[in-house]
Scaffold this motif. Structure first.
Motif, PDB file in Angstrom:
ATOM      1  N   MET A   8     -28.089 100.996   1.267  1.00 30.48           N
ATOM      2  CA  MET A   8     -27.007 101.626   0.510  1.00 30.48           C
ATOM      3  C   MET A   8     -26.051 102.337   1.468  1.00 30.48           C
ATOM      4  SD  MET A   8     -27.821 100.721  -2.526  1.00 30.48           S
ATOM      5  CE  MET A   8     -26.655 101.671  -3.488  1.00 30.48           C
ATOM      6  N   HIS A   9     -24.747 102.167   1.222  1.00 30.44           N
ATOM      7  CA  HIS A   9     -23.706 102.797   2.029  1.00 30.44           C
ATOM      8  C   HIS A   9     -22.866 103.689   1.109  1.00 30.44           C
ATOM      9  CE1 HIS A   9     -24.202 100.124   5.572  1.00 30.44           C
ATOM     10  NE2 HIS A   9     -24.726  99.334   4.645  1.00 30.44           N
ATOM     11  N   TYR A  10     -22.848 104.987   1.409  1.00 27.02           N
ATOM     12  CA  TYR A  10     -22.109 105.948   0.595  1.00 27.02           C
ATOM     13  C   TYR A  10     -20.810 106.336   1.281  1.00 27.02           C
ATOM     14  CZ  TYR A  10     -26.582 106.111  -1.768  1.00 27.02           C
ATOM     15  OH  TYR A  10     -27.720 105.756  -2.439  1.00 27.02           O
ATOM     16  N   SER A  11     -19.847 106.815   0.503  1.00 22.81           N
ATOM     17  CA  SER A  11     -18.513 107.115   1.022  1.00 22.81           C
ATOM     18  C   SER A  11     -18.503 108.250   2.042  1.00 22.81           C
ATOM     19  CB  SER A  11     -17.559 107.447  -0.125  1.00 22.81           C
ATOM     20  OG  SER A  11     -18.039 108.551  -0.865  1.00 22.81           O
ATOM     21  N   ASP A  12     -19.537 109.084   2.057  1.00 20.21           N
ATOM     22  CA  ASP A  12     -19.584 110.165   3.052  1.00 20.21           C
ATOM     23  C   ASP A  12     -20.174 109.704   4.381  1.00 20.21           C
ATOM     24  OD1 ASP A  12     -22.276 109.924   2.474  1.00 20.21           O
ATOM     25  OD2 ASP A  12     -22.562 112.024   1.931  1.00 20.21           O
ATOM     26  N   GLY A  13     -20.453 108.393   4.495  1.00 20.25           N
ATOM     27  CA  GLY A  13     -20.991 107.849   5.732  1.00 20.25           C
ATOM     28  C   GLY A  13     -22.503 107.738   5.761  1.00 20.25           C
ATOM     29  N   THR A  14     -23.155 108.244   4.729  1.00 25.11           N
ATOM     30  CA  THR A  14     -24.611 108.181   4.654  1.00 25.11           C
ATOM     31  C   THR A  14     -25.064 106.746   4.396  1.00 25.11           C
ATOM     32  OG1 THR A  14     -24.641 110.406   3.707  1.00 25.11           O
ATOM     33  CG2 THR A  14     -26.635 109.081   3.443  1.00 25.11           C
ATOM     34  N   ILE A  15     -26.115 106.336   5.082  1.00 28.20           N
ATOM     35  CA  ILE A  15     -26.728 105.027   4.867  1.00 28.20           C
ATOM     36  C   ILE A  15     -28.191 105.259   4.529  1.00 28.20           C
ATOM     37  CG2 ILE A  15     -27.370 102.847   5.935  1.00 28.20           C
ATOM     38  CD1 ILE A  15     -24.901 103.130   7.720  1.00 28.20           C
ATOM     39  N   ASP A  16     -28.641 104.614   3.455  1.00 27.14           N
ATOM     40  CA  ASP A  16     -30.008 104.808   2.976  1.00 27.14           C
ATOM     41  C   ASP A  16     -30.647 103.439   2.769  1.00 27.14           C
ATOM     42  OD1 ASP A  16     -32.277 106.102   1.976  1.00 27.14           O
ATOM     43  OD2 ASP A  16     -31.492 106.137  -0.064  1.00 27.14           O
ATOM     44  N   LEU A  17     -31.803 103.209   3.387  1.00 29.85           N
ATOM     45  CA  LEU A  17     -32.526 101.957   3.227  1.00 29.85           C
ATOM     46  C   LEU A  17     -33.522 102.102   2.080  1.00 29.85           C
ATOM     47  CD1 LEU A  17     -33.036  99.098   4.332  1.00 29.85           C
ATOM     48  CD2 LEU A  17     -34.778 100.093   5.813  1.00 29.85           C
ATOM     49  N   ASP A  18     -33.323 101.327   1.032  1.00 29.92           N
ATOM     50  CA  ASP A  18     -34.228 101.358  -0.107  1.00 29.92           C
ATOM     51  C   ASP A  18     -35.580 100.777   0.317  1.00 29.92           C
ATOM     52  OD1 ASP A  18     -34.218 101.745  -3.189  1.00 29.92           O
ATOM     53  OD2 ASP A  18     -35.198  99.809  -2.865  1.00 29.92           O
ATOM     54  N   PRO A  19     -36.682 101.393  -0.083  1.00 33.91           N
ATOM     55  CA  PRO A  19     -37.996 100.941   0.384  1.00 33.91           C
ATOM     56  C   PRO A  19     -38.482  99.631  -0.250  1.00 33.91           C
ATOM     57  CG  PRO A  19     -38.253 102.759  -1.132  1.00 33.91           C
ATOM     58  CD  PRO A  19     -36.778 102.605  -0.886  1.00 33.91           C
ATOM     59  N   ASP A  20     -37.873  99.212  -1.362  1.00 28.37           N
ATOM     60  CA  ASP A  20     -38.322  97.989  -2.027  1.00 28.37           C
ATOM     61  C   ASP A  20     -38.012  96.760  -1.174  1.00 28.37           C
ATOM     62  OD1 ASP A  20     -39.207  99.457  -4.211  1.00 28.37           O
ATOM     63  OD2 ASP A  20     -37.293  99.256  -5.260  1.00 28.37           O
ATOM     64  N   HIS A  40     -23.255 105.435 -10.178  1.00 29.41           N
ATOM     65  CA  HIS A  40     -22.042 105.721 -10.947  1.00 29.41           C
ATOM     66  C   HIS A  40     -22.373 106.400 -12.271  1.00 29.41           C
ATOM     67  CE1 HIS A  40     -19.289 103.811  -8.208  1.00 29.41           C
ATOM     68  NE2 HIS A  40     -20.036 102.718  -8.186  1.00 29.41           N
ATOM     69  N   GLN A  41     -23.416 105.930 -12.943  1.00 24.18           N
ATOM     70  CA  GLN A  41     -23.813 106.528 -14.215  1.00 24.18           C
ATOM     71  C   GLN A  41     -24.285 107.965 -14.013  1.00 24.18           C
ATOM     72  OE1 GLN A  41     -26.889 104.451 -16.316  1.00 24.18           O
ATOM     73  NE2 GLN A  41     -26.628 105.671 -18.155  1.00 24.18           N
ATOM     74  N   GLY A  42     -25.044 108.209 -12.957  1.00 23.44           N
ATOM     75  CA  GLY A  42     -25.508 109.562 -12.672  1.00 23.44           C
ATOM     76  C   GLY A  42     -24.357 110.517 -12.409  1.00 23.44           C
ATOM     77  N   ALA A  43     -23.333 110.042 -11.698  1.00 22.10           N
ATOM     78  CA  ALA A  43     -22.165 110.883 -11.425  1.00 22.10           C
ATOM     79  C   ALA A  43     -21.444 111.234 -12.723  1.00 22.10           C
ATOM     80  CB  ALA A  43     -21.218 110.172 -10.468  1.00 22.10           C
ATOM     81  N   ARG A  44     -21.327 110.272 -13.631  1.00 20.91           N
ATOM     82  CA  ARG A  44     -20.670 110.547 -14.917  1.00 20.91           C
ATOM     83  C   ARG A  44     -21.479 111.544 -15.741  1.00 20.91           C
ATOM     84  NH1 ARG A  44     -19.782 104.999 -14.662  1.00 20.91           N
ATOM     85  NH2 ARG A  44     -21.446 104.594 -16.158  1.00 20.91           N
ATOM     86  N   ILE A  45     -22.798 111.401 -15.749  1.00 23.51           N
ATOM     87  CA  ILE A  45     -23.648 112.314 -16.518  1.00 23.51           C
ATOM     88  C   ILE A  45     -23.549 113.733 -15.964  1.00 23.51           C
ATOM     89  CG2 ILE A  45     -26.057 112.894 -17.035  1.00 23.51           C
ATOM     90  CD1 ILE A  45     -26.526 109.829 -17.277  1.00 23.51           C
ATOM     91  N   ASP A  53     -18.732 121.925 -11.510  1.00 20.95           N
ATOM     92  CA  ASP A  53     -19.596 121.751 -10.333  1.00 20.95           C
ATOM     93  C   ASP A  53     -19.683 120.304  -9.874  1.00 20.95           C
ATOM     94  OD1 ASP A  53     -20.176 124.427 -10.130  1.00 20.95           O
ATOM     95  OD2 ASP A  53     -22.070 124.297 -11.230  1.00 20.95           O
ATOM     96  N   TYR A  54     -19.440 119.360 -10.791  1.00 14.53           N
ATOM     97  CA  TYR A  54     -19.593 117.943 -10.464  1.00 14.53           C
ATOM     98  C   TYR A  54     -18.350 117.155 -10.878  1.00 14.53           C
ATOM     99  CZ  TYR A  54     -24.452 119.387 -10.167  1.00 14.53           C
ATOM    100  OH  TYR A  54     -25.613 120.043  -9.844  1.00 14.53           O
ATOM    101  N   PRO A  55     -17.232 117.379 -10.211  1.00 16.27           N
ATOM    102  CA  PRO A  55     -16.022 116.633 -10.574  1.00 16.27           C
ATOM    103  C   PRO A  55     -16.166 115.157 -10.194  1.00 16.27           C
ATOM    104  CG  PRO A  55     -15.648 117.878  -8.574  1.00 16.27           C
ATOM    105  CD  PRO A  55     -17.011 118.265  -9.080  1.00 16.27           C
ATOM    106  N   LEU A  56     -15.550 114.303 -10.994  1.00 18.39           N
ATOM    107  CA  LEU A  56     -15.524 112.886 -10.646  1.00 18.39           C
ATOM    108  C   LEU A  56     -14.488 112.689  -9.553  1.00 18.39           C
ATOM    109  CD1 LEU A  56     -15.726 111.056 -14.082  1.00 18.39           C
ATOM    110  CD2 LEU A  56     -17.493 111.272 -12.337  1.00 18.39           C
ATOM    111  N   ASP A  57     -14.853 111.994  -8.529  1.00 24.04           N
ATOM    112  CA  ASP A  57     -13.970 111.775  -7.391  1.00 24.04           C
ATOM    113  C   ASP A  57     -13.898 110.280  -7.125  1.00 24.04           C
ATOM    114  OD1 ASP A  57     -12.482 111.877  -5.101  1.00 24.04           O
ATOM    115  OD2 ASP A  57     -13.831 113.225  -4.018  1.00 24.04           O
ATOM    116  N   ASP A  58     -12.680 109.730  -7.196  1.00 21.55           N
ATOM    117  CA  ASP A  58     -12.512 108.297  -6.957  1.00 21.55           C
ATOM    118  C   ASP A  58     -12.886 107.906  -5.537  1.00 21.55           C
ATOM    119  OD1 ASP A  58     -11.690 107.844  -9.545  1.00 21.55           O
ATOM    120  OD2 ASP A  58      -9.556 108.053  -9.072  1.00 21.55           O
ATOM    121  N   ASP A  59     -12.872 108.874  -4.618  1.00 16.14           N
ATOM    122  CA  ASP A  59     -13.237 108.583  -3.239  1.00 16.14           C
ATOM    123  C   ASP A  59     -14.746 108.451  -3.058  1.00 16.14           C
ATOM    124  OD1 ASP A  59     -10.592 108.621  -2.484  1.00 16.14           O
ATOM    125  OD2 ASP A  59     -10.621 110.735  -1.921  1.00 16.14           O
ATOM    126  N   ASP A  60     -15.523 108.958  -4.021  1.00 15.53           N
ATOM    127  CA  ASP A  60     -16.979 108.834  -3.950  1.00 15.53           C
ATOM    128  C   ASP A  60     -17.357 107.440  -4.414  1.00 15.53           C
ATOM    129  OD1 ASP A  60     -17.319 111.385  -3.063  1.00 15.53           O
ATOM    130  OD2 ASP A  60     -17.788 112.227  -5.030  1.00 15.53           O
TER     131      ASP A  60
END
Length: 70
Positions: A8-20, A40-45, A53-60
């Motif tokens: 997974m590649h996130y807009s803040d530069g973070t990369i996360d390898l899913d263990p599956d 995306h669903q979690g961000a909307r919720i 505290d959790y604004p929607l950001d198109d850059d995310d």
């Protein structure tokens, strides 16, 4: 026989390898699309529960890449 994982590649530069680990690229792609949808669903919720505290950001944004498992 090669096995595949989702990176997974996130807009803040973070990369996360899913263990599956998956047997086919198609299964890994399906899982990557699922993870992007969950993000995306979690961000909307979170935004609905407390938009101050959790604004929607198109850059995310989140994307994924399929990599061979070690």
């Amino acid at each position: 026989m090669a096995k595949y994982q989702v990176e997974m590649h996130y807009s803040d530069g973070t990369i996360d390898l899913d263990p599956d680990v998956f047997d086919t690229i198609e299964d890994a792609e399906d899982h990557g699309n699922y993870l992007c949808g969950c993000t995306h669903q979690g961000a909307r919720i979170l935004n609905m529960s407390n938009p101050g505290d959790y604004p929607l950001d198109d850059d995310d944004d989140v994307d994924f890449e399929i990599v061979e498992a070690n």
